[in-house]
Design a protein around this motif. Structure first.
Motif, mmCIF file in Angstrom:
data_model
loop_
_atom_site.group_PDB
_atom_site.id
_atom_site.type_symbol
_atom_site.label_atom_id
_atom_site.label_comp_id
_atom_site.label_asym_id
_atom_site.label_seq_id
_atom_site.Cartn_x
_atom_site.Cartn_y
_atom_site.Cartn_z
ATOM 1 N N ALA A 60 -39.910 17.360 -2.294
ATOM 2 C CA ALA A 60 -39.868 16.263 -3.366
ATOM 3 C C ALA A 60 -41.148 15.916 -4.168
ATOM 4 N N ILE A 61 -41.002 15.382 -5.409
ATOM 5 C CA ILE A 61 -42.198 15.086 -6.055
ATOM 6 C C ILE A 61 -41.875 13.651 -6.735
ATOM 7 N N ALA A 62 -42.825 12.861 -6.515
ATOM 8 C CA ALA A 62 -42.888 11.541 -7.217
ATOM 9 C C ALA A 62 -43.811 11.570 -8.396
ATOM 10 N N ILE A 63 -43.422 10.893 -9.443
ATOM 11 C CA ILE A 63 -43.985 10.952 -10.861
ATOM 12 C C ILE A 63 -44.078 9.689 -11.333
ATOM 13 N N ALA A 64 -45.352 9.018 -11.323
ATOM 14 C CA ALA A 64 -45.538 7.872 -11.779
ATOM 15 C C ALA A 64 -46.430 7.685 -12.970
ATOM 16 N N SER A 65 -45.670 6.667 -14.092
ATOM 17 C CA SER A 65 -46.388 6.543 -15.385
ATOM 18 C C SER A 65 -46.576 4.959 -15.594
ATOM 19 N N GLY A 66 -47.378 4.950 -16.560
ATOM 20 C CA GLY A 66 -47.642 3.555 -16.893
ATOM 21 C C GLY A 66 -46.750 3.006 -17.934
ATOM 22 N N GLY A 67 -45.878 3.749 -18.362
ATOM 23 C CA GLY A 67 -44.742 3.601 -19.365
ATOM 24 C C GLY A 67 -43.621 2.620 -18.552
ATOM 25 N N ASN A 68 -42.926 1.982 -19.546
ATOM 26 C CA ASN A 68 -41.609 0.997 -19.160
ATOM 27 C C ASN A 68 -40.684 1.886 -18.835
ATOM 28 N N ASP A 69 -40.442 3.034 -19.389
ATOM 29 C CA ASP A 69 -39.424 3.978 -19.003
ATOM 30 C C ASP A 69 -39.853 4.894 -17.812
ATOM 31 N N PHE A 70 -38.751 5.417 -17.349
ATOM 32 C CA PHE A 70 -39.293 6.632 -16.405
ATOM 33 C C PHE A 70 -39.657 7.811 -16.980
ATOM 34 N N ALA A 71 -40.901 8.562 -16.688
ATOM 35 C CA ALA A 71 -41.288 9.473 -17.192
ATOM 36 C C ALA A 71 -40.601 10.564 -16.562
ATOM 37 N N VAL A 111 -36.707 15.042 -7.263
ATOM 38 C CA VAL A 111 -37.516 14.427 -8.626
ATOM 39 C C VAL A 111 -37.436 12.889 -8.491
ATOM 40 N N ILE A 112 -38.632 12.122 -8.076
ATOM 41 C CA ILE A 112 -38.480 10.607 -7.966
ATOM 42 C C ILE A 112 -39.397 10.132 -9.232
ATOM 43 N N MET A 113 -38.718 9.419 -10.182
ATOM 44 C CA MET A 113 -39.531 8.979 -11.350
ATOM 45 C C MET A 113 -39.614 7.596 -10.851
ATOM 46 N N VAL A 114 -40.846 7.210 -11.154
ATOM 47 C CA VAL A 114 -41.513 5.827 -10.952
ATOM 48 C C VAL A 114 -42.082 4.939 -12.243
ATOM 49 N N ASN A 115 -41.567 3.873 -12.591
ATOM 50 C CA ASN A 115 -41.917 3.181 -13.798
ATOM 51 C C ASN A 115 -42.969 2.388 -13.521
ATOM 52 N N ARG A 116 -43.471 1.812 -14.801
ATOM 53 C CA ARG A 116 -44.684 0.589 -14.532
ATOM 54 C C ARG A 116 -44.204 -0.336 -13.484
ATOM 55 N N ALA A 117 -42.962 -0.907 -13.433
ATOM 56 C CA ALA A 117 -42.721 -1.954 -12.857
ATOM 57 C C ALA A 117 -42.366 -1.448 -11.139
ATOM 58 N N GLY A 118 -42.601 -0.079 -11.015
ATOM 59 C CA GLY A 118 -42.503 0.501 -9.709
ATOM 60 C C GLY A 118 -40.827 0.669 -9.328
ATOM 61 N N LYS A 119 -40.111 0.582 -10.414
ATOM 62 C CA LYS A 119 -38.838 1.065 -10.023
ATOM 63 C C LYS A 119 -38.805 2.657 -9.948
ATOM 64 N N ARG A 120 -37.790 2.961 -8.923
ATOM 65 C CA ARG A 120 -37.618 4.379 -8.849
ATOM 66 C C ARG A 120 -36.211 4.999 -9.266
ATOM 67 N N LYS A 121 -36.113 6.342 -9.773
ATOM 68 C CA LYS A 121 -34.890 6.811 -10.083
ATOM 69 C C LYS A 121 -34.961 8.216 -9.699
ATOM 70 N N VAL A 122 -33.931 8.651 -9.089
ATOM 71 C CA VAL A 122 -34.132 10.093 -8.205
ATOM 72 C C VAL A 122 -33.079 10.962 -8.874
ATOM 73 N N ALA A 143 -43.892 7.542 -3.779
ATOM 74 C CA ALA A 143 -44.182 6.870 -5.221
ATOM 75 C C ALA A 143 -45.454 5.987 -4.997
ATOM 76 N N ALA A 144 -45.861 5.518 -3.799
ATOM 77 C CA ALA A 144 -46.835 4.846 -3.913
ATOM 78 C C ALA A 144 -48.260 5.778 -3.856
ATOM 79 N N GLU A 145 -47.877 7.004 -3.490
ATOM 80 C CA GLU A 145 -49.306 7.950 -3.592
ATOM 81 C C GLU A 145 -49.206 8.367 -5.089
ATOM 82 N N ALA A 146 -48.399 8.475 -5.867
ATOM 83 C CA ALA A 146 -48.242 8.809 -7.237
ATOM 84 C C ALA A 146 -48.792 7.634 -8.146
ATOM 85 N N ILE A 147 -48.550 6.462 -7.854
ATOM 86 C CA ILE A 147 -49.296 5.380 -8.522
ATOM 87 C C ILE A 147 -50.677 5.124 -8.176
#
Ligand code: THU
Length: 141
Positions: free
Chosen positions: A81-92, A111-122, A16-20
């Motif tokens: 695995a793939i982490a996907i980070a976006s600048g959105g409030n919601d998970f992309a 698939v690890i989704m990361v939102n702007r706040a750095g929260k993760r959803k898998v 997730a850190a790499e995606a950000i």
């Protein structure tokens, strides 16, 4: 948390850190929506990508497909695995085209989704894309 899920949690956090990190390189002057993707191979290597937009809009490439292309160009085809980070409030969540491209190589990947706040959803890819198209008939209809 069992030790194996602790390891998975640490790996996910790193991915997730790499995606950000790569999200900051996104070229998105038209949508203003920045996306970063980090793909982990079975051997633990990480390949990254960011979205790359174009004035003709339709030629835009998503972050996930850039990451897949980078990995494949380096000779890697086994992904876990793939982490996907976006600048959105919601998970992309990955778009439909990217789901199909990821499923080509690893239909069960995380698939690890990361939102702007750095929260993760898998989620697993096969949950996002059940019955993915394949020339090998994997699907049991
Ligand atoms: N985008 C991605 O990079 N990945 C996706 O899975 C969905 C969308 C990008 C494409 C475009 O540059 C911007 O997000 C807005 O659609």
């Amino acid at each position: 948390m069992s030790s194996s899920s602790a390891v998975t949690g640490t790996r996910d956090r790193r991915l997730a850190a790499e995606a950000i990190r790569v999200m900051h390189n996104a070229y998105a002057p038209y949508s203003g929506f920045h996306v970063g993707a980090a793909l982990r191979t079975a051997a633990g290597e990480v390949f990254t990508g960011c979205n790359c937009e174009n004035a003709s809009y339709g030629l835009t490439i998503c972050a996930e497909r850039v990451a897949v292309g980078n990995a494949v160009a380096a000779g890697r085809r086994e992904f876990e695995a793939i982490a996907i980070a976006s600048g959105g409030n919601d998970f992309a969540a990955p778009c439909g085209a990217c789901r199909q491209v990821l499923a080509e190589f690893a239909p069960d990947m995380r698939v690890i989704m990361v939102n702007r706040a750095g929260k993760r959803k898998v989620v697993t890819l096969n949950r996002l894309l059940p019955l993915a198209f394949s020339l090998r008939s994997r699907a049991k209809l």
